[in-house]
Design a protein around this motif. Structure first.
Motif, mmCIF file in Angstrom:
data_model
loop_
_atom_site.group_PDB
_atom_site.id
_atom_site.type_symbol
_atom_site.label_atom_id
_atom_site.label_comp_id
_atom_site.label_asym_id
_atom_site.label_seq_id
_atom_site.Cartn_x
_atom_site.Cartn_y
_atom_site.Cartn_z
ATOM 1 N N ALA A 110 0.850 -1.196 0.000
ATOM 2 C CA ALA A 110 0.000 0.000 0.000
ATOM 3 C C ALA A 110 0.886 1.246 0.000
ATOM 4 O O ALA A 110 2.027 1.219 0.461
ATOM 5 N N LYS A 111 0.332 2.336 -0.511
ATOM 6 C CA LYS A 111 1.056 3.610 -0.561
ATOM 7 C C LYS A 111 0.621 4.501 0.590
ATOM 8 O O LYS A 111 -0.568 4.605 0.888
ATOM 9 N N VAL A 113 -0.379 7.861 2.167
ATOM 10 C CA VAL A 113 -0.925 9.129 1.668
ATOM 11 C C VAL A 113 -0.942 10.205 2.749
ATOM 12 O O VAL A 113 -1.155 11.381 2.441
ATOM 13 N N THR A 125 -1.961 7.120 7.162
ATOM 14 C CA THR A 125 -3.069 6.753 6.283
ATOM 15 C C THR A 125 -2.520 6.116 5.014
ATOM 16 O O THR A 125 -1.561 6.634 4.429
ATOM 17 N N ILE A 126 -3.109 5.006 4.597
ATOM 18 C CA ILE A 126 -2.679 4.320 3.378
ATOM 19 C C ILE A 126 -3.852 4.228 2.400
ATOM 20 O O ILE A 126 -5.007 4.419 2.784
ATOM 21 N N ASP A 127 -3.532 3.934 1.133
ATOM 22 C CA ASP A 127 -4.559 3.944 0.072
ATOM 23 C C ASP A 127 -5.197 2.589 -0.174
ATOM 24 O O ASP A 127 -5.693 2.327 -1.267
ATOM 25 N N LYS A 128 -5.229 1.731 0.824
ATOM 26 C CA LYS A 128 -5.912 0.437 0.701
ATOM 27 C C LYS A 128 -6.879 0.276 1.873
ATOM 28 O O LYS A 128 -6.581 0.705 2.998
ATOM 29 N N ARG A 156 -11.659 2.239 0.849
ATOM 30 C CA ARG A 156 -10.472 2.567 0.048
ATOM 31 C C ARG A 156 -9.272 3.041 0.864
ATOM 32 O O ARG A 156 -8.178 3.137 0.325
ATOM 33 N N PHE A 157 -9.470 3.329 2.144
ATOM 34 C CA PHE A 157 -8.367 3.840 2.947
ATOM 35 C C PHE A 157 -8.332 3.143 4.305
ATOM 36 O O PHE A 157 -9.345 2.619 4.774
#
Length: 278
Positions: A110-111, A113, A125-128, A156-157
């Motif tokens: 995950a990225k 954010v 916070t991640i984008d998954k 989504r987060f």
């Protein structure tokens, strides 16, 4: 069209001068070996510089994709390494790990954010989210070490409780010594963390690696937490005052790996049942 013709008429002397200069330059290059070689070498030099700049710019624009590809590759390598280590644990030779136990950890890349490091209680916070199989309680690691644990998710987060949190504890083990303690951030320096509950009778070495222990269901054992920076004595205590250099640099965190323990719910359900029966 008339304005263009007027421009050429007004600038005819300058245009003629430029054309004659180009023609002279052409004759010089083609009639003199010295100037021909000089021109060839100089033009090649500047062409190479322009090409190098162009390649550097092109590589820079593709860095995001390169980082993403590397993160996916690390995800696969993490899964393979963890499975290998779990199938061959430190144990008597006759012990054989169950295949489901050895394959219980799954990794999702995950990225990041959003990320804080300046508070006493920090979150990431991640984008998954739940659409990607993420749920609260899962562990999170980086390519270099431990990061934290998933606190909440939507589709989504997901928000992660960072290890840089005053109430977050991680069961950790000194590699050389084999002793198990608790890693906890003291809320001061985001690059350092404390390791508690290591007896003064144990000889702790500076530089020793500290990894996640086998006594937790959130992380695979052996994930790097940090390395021993200083070893002191707590006043009126029977434990070392140990400070670690954190393995994860939270100031430039880009990609993380969410760790799913497929057997975690089963293990915790049984342990909770035993506690209830006491």
């Amino acid at each position: 069209m008339g304005e263009l013709v007027d421009f050429f008429v007004r600038s005819r002397n300058f245009i003629l001068f430029v054309l004659l200069e180009v023609l002279c330059f052409y004759f010089i290059i083609n009639t003199s070996n010295y100037w021909s070689v000089t021109y060839f070498n100089t033009s090649n030099l500047y062409a190479a510089k322009v090409l190098a700049l162009s390649n550097a710019a092109n590589e820079y624009t593709h860095l995001r994709q390169v980082n993403s590809d590397l993160a996916l590759e690390n995800q696969q390598l993490n899964a393979q390494l963890t499975k290998l280590l779990q199938s061959k644990p430190t144990a008597p030779a006759e012990y054989q790990a169950d295949s489901a136990f050895a394959d219980r950890f799954k990794f999702v890349v995950a990225k990041v954010v959003n990320n804080t490091t300046q508070f006493a209680n920090n979150y990431i916070t991640i984008d998954k989210g739940t659409d990607d199989g993420i749920r609260p309680g899962m562990g999170v690691i980086s390519p270099t070490g431990i990061v934290g644990k998933v606190k909440s998710c939507n589709r989504r987060f997901s928000v992660i409780t960072s290890i840089l949190h005053s109430e977050y504890l991680v069961s950790s083990q000194l590699v050389k010594l084999g002793e198990t303690g608790t890693a906890k951030w003291d809320g001061i320096d985001p690059h350092l963390i404390k390791l508690d509950d290591i007896s003064l009778t144990k000889p702790v070495s500076k530089g020793d690696s500290v990894v996640t222990s086998q006594y937790n269901s959130t992380f695979p054992p052996g994930i790097l937490v940090g390395r021993v920076r200083t070893v002191g004595v707590q006043p009126n205590q029977t434990f070392h005052d140990i400070t670690l250099n954190l393995a994860t640099n939270f100031s430039n965190l880009s990609f993380v790996y969410v760790v799913e323990n497929r057997l975690q719910a089963e293990q915790e359900q049984l342990e909770k049942q035993i506690e209830t029966e006491k």
